[in-house]
Design an enzyme around this catalytic site. Structure first.
Site, PDB file in Angstrom:
ATOM      1  N   ASP A 219       5.325  -3.016 -42.853  1.00  0.00           N
ATOM      2  CA  ASP A 219       6.506  -2.345 -43.417  1.00  0.00           C
ATOM      3  C   ASP A 219       7.544  -3.384 -43.845  1.00  0.00           C
ATOM      4  O   ASP A 219       8.599  -3.036 -44.371  1.00  0.00           O
ATOM      5  CB  ASP A 219       7.085  -1.302 -42.451  1.00  0.00           C
ATOM      6  CG  ASP A 219       7.519  -1.894 -41.128  1.00  0.00           C
ATOM      7  OD1 ASP A 219       7.289  -3.089 -40.887  1.00  0.00           O
ATOM      8  OD2 ASP A 219       8.090  -1.126 -40.303  1.00  0.00           O
ATOM      9  N   SER A 220       7.200  -4.682 -43.665  1.00  0.00           N
ATOM     10  CA  SER A 220       8.016  -5.745 -44.270  1.00  0.00           C
ATOM     11  C   SER A 220       7.971  -5.622 -45.792  1.00  0.00           C
ATOM     12  O   SER A 220       8.751  -6.268 -46.496  1.00  0.00           O
ATOM     13  CB  SER A 220       7.511  -7.130 -43.830  1.00  0.00           C
ATOM     14  OG  SER A 220       6.109  -7.230 -43.990  1.00  0.00           O
TER      15      SER A 220
ATOM     16  N   GLU B 120       5.367   0.446 -33.669  1.00  0.00           N
ATOM     17  CA  GLU B 120       6.219  -0.333 -32.769  1.00  0.00           C
ATOM     18  C   GLU B 120       6.595   0.458 -31.514  1.00  0.00           C
ATOM     19  O   GLU B 120       6.854   1.660 -31.598  1.00  0.00           O
ATOM     20  CB  GLU B 120       7.505  -0.743 -33.515  1.00  0.00           C
ATOM     21  CG  GLU B 120       7.236  -1.636 -34.708  1.00  0.00           C
ATOM     22  CD  GLU B 120       8.515  -2.055 -35.458  1.00  0.00           C
ATOM     23  OE1 GLU B 120       9.634  -1.726 -34.998  1.00  0.00           O
ATOM     24  OE2 GLU B 120       8.375  -2.714 -36.498  1.00  0.00           O
TER      25      GLU B 120
ATOM     26  N   LYS C 267      -0.677   0.356 -37.303  1.00  0.00           N
ATOM     27  CA  LYS C 267       0.142  -0.356 -36.315  1.00  0.00           C
ATOM     28  C   LYS C 267       1.451   0.400 -36.191  1.00  0.00           C
ATOM     29  O   LYS C 267       1.950   0.955 -37.181  1.00  0.00           O
ATOM     30  CB  LYS C 267       0.389  -1.803 -36.769  1.00  0.00           C
ATOM     31  CG  LYS C 267       1.328  -2.592 -35.828  1.00  0.00           C
ATOM     32  CD  LYS C 267       1.330  -4.076 -36.135  1.00  0.00           C
ATOM     33  CE  LYS C 267       2.281  -4.484 -37.236  1.00  0.00           C
ATOM     34  NZ  LYS C 267       3.701  -4.143 -37.007  1.00  0.00           N
TER      35      LYS C 267
ATOM     36  N   ASP D 124       1.079  -0.333 -41.406  1.00  0.00           N
ATOM     37  CA  ASP D 124       2.183   0.023 -40.513  1.00  0.00           C
ATOM     38  C   ASP D 124       2.611   1.471 -40.732  1.00  0.00           C
ATOM     39  O   ASP D 124       2.800   1.898 -41.885  1.00  0.00           O
ATOM     40  CB  ASP D 124       3.413  -0.855 -40.825  1.00  0.00           C
ATOM     41  CG  ASP D 124       3.527  -2.058 -39.915  1.00  0.00           C
ATOM     42  OD1 ASP D 124       2.941  -2.041 -38.809  1.00  0.00           O
ATOM     43  OD2 ASP D 124       4.222  -3.015 -40.305  1.00  0.00           O
TER      44      ASP D 124
ATOM     45  N   GLU E 192       6.197 -10.124 -31.133  1.00  0.00           N
ATOM     46  CA  GLU E 192       7.085 -10.771 -32.091  1.00  0.00           C
ATOM     47  C   GLU E 192       8.286 -11.399 -31.392  1.00  0.00           C
ATOM     48  O   GLU E 192       8.990 -10.738 -30.626  1.00  0.00           O
ATOM     49  CB  GLU E 192       7.557  -9.744 -33.145  1.00  0.00           C
ATOM     50  CG  GLU E 192       8.484 -10.371 -34.185  1.00  0.00           C
ATOM     51  CD  GLU E 192       8.658  -9.540 -35.452  1.00  0.00           C
ATOM     52  OE1 GLU E 192       7.982  -8.510 -35.615  1.00  0.00           O
ATOM     53  OE2 GLU E 192       9.488  -9.951 -36.283  1.00  0.00           O
TER      54      GLU E 192
HETATM   55  O1  KIV Z   1       5.785  -5.598 -41.153  1.00  0.00           O
HETATM   56  C1  KIV Z   1       5.356  -6.728 -40.852  1.00  0.00           C
HETATM   57  O2  KIV Z   1       5.187  -7.612 -41.690  1.00  0.00           O
HETATM   58  C2  KIV Z   1       5.065  -6.990 -39.452  1.00  0.00           C
HETATM   59  C3  KIV Z   1       4.781  -8.402 -39.064  1.00  0.00           C
HETATM   60  C4  KIV Z   1       6.052  -9.156 -38.951  1.00  0.00           C
HETATM   61  C5  KIV Z   1       3.986  -8.476 -37.833  1.00  0.00           C
HETATM   62  O3  KIV Z   1       5.087  -6.097 -38.652  1.00  0.00           O
END
Ligand code: KIV
Length: 272
Positions: A52-53, A123, A121, A91, A190
């Site tokens: 989600d970056s 959080e 993934k 994510d 992280e």
């Molecule tokens: O969204 C992302 O890029 C991440 C990484 C920083 C692990 O969750």
């Protein structure tokens, strides 16, 4: 050096856990589009994370919070089309799994059905246990994410190192054990102290993938734009830059502008 090119078998959760058992480090990198995912997969990456970056590096938002499930699915679909070998994770974005486990399952099912990714993934630890359990019950592989969890930036107020204090470290260890017990196949750690990350990695049998968590974990993940030097202004201590693509692209674009303005481009051989 070419890596893994002789081993074209698809990476699975089983193989990732086996890699940890054998002591083989796991490589993981983000990607958000077809062309970059294709290069990264062909280079031999084990795991490609549609992070989600994307909210930051693709959409220009300050945090990861604004990105939507539809937008993550768009990026996920583009990446999956390019990938033959790597395990592809997408994510779940902020607001699509924290509220209740039914909504979490619906979000994860949409990701799996529409992108054809290999897993998701999300959080958090104990707070999202029910959501994770429900997603796992549907047969969807889940990777956890502990330590600095960017979707909670408004609670933390800062992107500094997490779990330096004993209480937070103890909760992280507890959460990591919980995620393994309920069936997650791995966890991203992280920005936490290297000693704590190494301890967690040694206590658990599922892989711990670190970002700013030192070398004592089972693999490393970075954001592609950061490690390729596309983001010039972002230089945390944990980041190793493998290219300076900002300068390369900036220079190439300036050369193109110069050639167009001077009528040097196109020349005789570049026309019909
Ligand atoms: O969204 C992302 O890029 C991440 C990484 C920083 C692990 O969750």
């Amino acid at each position: 050096m070419s890596v893994h090119l002789e081993d074209t078998r698809k990476v699975t959760t089983h193989r990732l856990i086996e890699m940890k058992r054998r002591g083989e480090k796991i490589s993981m990198l983000t990607a958000y589009d077809y062309s970059m995912a294709s290069i990264i997969d062909q280079a031999g990456m084990d795991v490609i994370l549609v992070g989600d970056s994307a909210s930051n590096v693709m959409a220009g938002n300050v945090t990861t919070l604004p990105i939507t499930l539809d937008q993550m699915i768009y990026h996920g679909k583009s990446v999956v089309k390019a990938v033959k070998r790597a395990f592809v994770l997408v994510d779940l974005p902020f607001g699509t799994y924290q509220g209740n486990s039914k909504e979490a399952l619906a979000s994860a099912i949409r990701v799996m059905k529409e992108t054809h990714a290999d897993g998701i993934k999300l959080e958090g630890g104990a707070e999202v246990k029910e959501s994770i359990e429900r997603i796992l019950c549907a047969g969807i592989p889940v990777m956890g994410h502990l330590g600095l969890t960017p979707q909670s930036i408004n609670k933390f107020g800062t992107y500094t190192v997490r779990a330096k204090e004993e209480r937070e470290a103890a909760k992280l260890i507890e959460d990591a054990h919980l995620l393994e017990e309920i069936g997650c196949f791995g966890i991203v750690l992280e920005k936490i102290p290297a000693k704590l990350a190494a301890q967690v990695a040694s206590e658990l049998t599922i892989p711990m993938i670190g970002i700013g968590a030192g070398g004592g974990v089972d693999g490393q993940v970075l954001v592609m734009h950061d490690m390729l030097g596309i983001n010039k202004g972002f230089s945390p201590r944990f980041l190793r830059r493998y290219a300076d693509l900002y300068d390369v692209i900036h220079g190439a674009v300036q050369s193109y502008i110069r050639d167009v303005k001077s009528a040097d481009f196109p020349n005789e051989s570049e026309q019909y």
